[in-house]
Design a protein around this motif. Sequence first.
Motif, PDB file in Angstrom:
ATOM      1  N   SER A  74      64.555 -22.509  61.934  1.00 26.63           N
ATOM      2  CA  SER A  74      64.202 -23.898  61.643  1.00 26.63           C
ATOM      3  C   SER A  74      63.844 -24.614  62.936  1.00 26.63           C
ATOM      4  O   SER A  74      64.305 -24.250  64.013  1.00 26.63           O
ATOM      5  CB  SER A  74      65.337 -24.634  60.919  1.00 26.63           C
ATOM      6  N   THR A  75      63.000 -25.635  62.800  1.00 23.97           N
ATOM      7  CA  THR A  75      62.503 -26.414  63.926  1.00 23.97           C
ATOM      8  C   THR A  75      62.415 -27.869  63.491  1.00 23.97           C
ATOM      9  O   THR A  75      62.057 -28.155  62.343  1.00 23.97           O
ATOM     10  CB  THR A  75      61.088 -25.926  64.329  1.00 23.97           C
ATOM     11  N   VAL A  76      62.719 -28.789  64.403  1.00 25.15           N
ATOM     12  CA  VAL A  76      62.504 -30.206  64.135  1.00 25.15           C
ATOM     13  C   VAL A  76      61.078 -30.532  64.586  1.00 25.15           C
ATOM     14  O   VAL A  76      60.732 -30.362  65.754  1.00 25.15           O
ATOM     15  CB  VAL A  76      63.533 -31.086  64.857  1.00 25.15           C
TER      16      VAL A  76
ATOM     17  N   GLU B 259      62.811 -31.428  59.345  1.00 26.84           N
ATOM     18  CA  GLU B 259      63.393 -30.133  59.679  1.00 26.84           C
ATOM     19  C   GLU B 259      62.616 -29.107  58.877  1.00 26.84           C
ATOM     20  O   GLU B 259      62.582 -29.163  57.648  1.00 26.84           O
ATOM     21  CB  GLU B 259      64.875 -30.064  59.332  1.00 26.84           C
ATOM     22  N   GLN B 260      61.968 -28.193  59.585  1.00 27.50           N
ATOM     23  CA  GLN B 260      61.087 -27.209  58.968  1.00 27.50           C
ATOM     24  C   GLN B 260      61.742 -25.836  59.026  1.00 27.50           C
ATOM     25  O   GLN B 260      62.089 -25.353  60.100  1.00 27.50           O
ATOM     26  CB  GLN B 260      59.750 -27.202  59.723  1.00 27.50           C
TER      27      GLN B 260
ATOM     28  N   TRP C 264      60.115 -28.039  54.172  1.00 25.97           N
ATOM     29  CA  TRP C 264      60.556 -29.249  54.850  1.00 25.97           C
ATOM     30  C   TRP C 264      61.847 -29.662  54.162  1.00 25.97           C
ATOM     31  O   TRP C 264      61.852 -30.123  53.023  1.00 25.97           O
ATOM     32  CB  TRP C 264      59.499 -30.339  54.774  1.00 25.97           C
TER      33      TRP C 264
ATOM     34  N   TRP D 212      64.114 -35.276  56.331  1.00 30.07           N
ATOM     35  CA  TRP D 212      63.303 -36.081  57.242  1.00 30.07           C
ATOM     36  C   TRP D 212      64.175 -37.150  57.877  1.00 30.07           C
ATOM     37  O   TRP D 212      65.245 -37.483  57.388  1.00 30.07           O
ATOM     38  CB  TRP D 212      62.110 -36.715  56.513  1.00 30.07           C
TER      39      TRP D 212
ATOM     40  N   GLY E 218      63.063 -35.443  68.702  1.00 27.67           N
ATOM     41  CA  GLY E 218      63.756 -34.732  67.642  1.00 27.67           C
ATOM     42  C   GLY E 218      65.084 -34.112  68.032  1.00 27.67           C
ATOM     43  O   GLY E 218      65.845 -33.692  67.167  1.00 27.67           O
TER      44      GLY E 218
ATOM     45  N   THR F 223      68.303 -36.960  66.213  1.00 26.45           N
ATOM     46  CA  THR F 223      67.584 -37.468  65.041  1.00 26.45           C
ATOM     47  C   THR F 223      68.543 -38.178  64.104  1.00 26.45           C
ATOM     48  O   THR F 223      69.644 -37.697  63.856  1.00 26.45           O
ATOM     49  CB  THR F 223      66.897 -36.303  64.292  1.00 26.45           C
TER      50      THR F 223
ATOM     51  N   TRP G 240      68.914 -38.695  60.504  1.00 27.68           N
ATOM     52  CA  TRP G 240      68.369 -38.135  59.271  1.00 27.68           C
ATOM     53  C   TRP G 240      68.459 -39.150  58.142  1.00 27.68           C
ATOM     54  O   TRP G 240      69.483 -39.802  57.967  1.00 27.68           O
ATOM     55  CB  TRP G 240      69.101 -36.844  58.902  1.00 27.68           C
TER      56      TRP G 240
ATOM     57  N   GLY H 239      68.876 -33.000  52.887  1.00 33.57           N
ATOM     58  CA  GLY H 239      68.460 -31.608  52.960  1.00 33.57           C
ATOM     59  C   GLY H 239      69.048 -30.757  51.850  1.00 33.57           C
ATOM     60  O   GLY H 239      68.883 -29.546  51.847  1.00 33.57           O
TER      61      GLY H 239
END
Length: 149
Positions: free
Chosen positions: A72-74, A94-95, A104, A107, A118, A121, A123, A127
Amino acid sequence: MEKISTIQYQPGFARAPYDWIAINGVAIEKWCAERLNYPDALSLGLAQIWVVDGDELQLARRRIMPGEDCSSTVVPILVCSDDMDFGCTVVVVEQLVIDGTVQWLRWGHSLSSGSEVGITTKWASSGAEPLAVFNQQEFMECLNKFAPE
């Protein structure tokens, strides 16, 4: 699954059309305003083209590229259309890359700026359920249509 594509689009704050990300045929900031229930998204620009600092632009482009499976990556996706940098409003997602999909998950707003966008963050969603799930190949095809600078 959501459909992601590249469209020619002129956002309300721009003087010309640009290659722009669309989700289900809707410009990304309009999709975010509706899907995320965040009307302020309508005044934001696509981070992958609307950032004037070269290092920040490259960071936005690198982070949206899917990583390894189960990573995962922001990712910064929208930025202030006036300031055009990571020092003002930056919407991130968050991907997650998993099993041939790009998801996704949640957010929020980046509380860190510049090259640390990021890292911290706030949120706005939990999620618990993904905001969007894309076919990874279609996602890559969309991103590959952006002209290199």
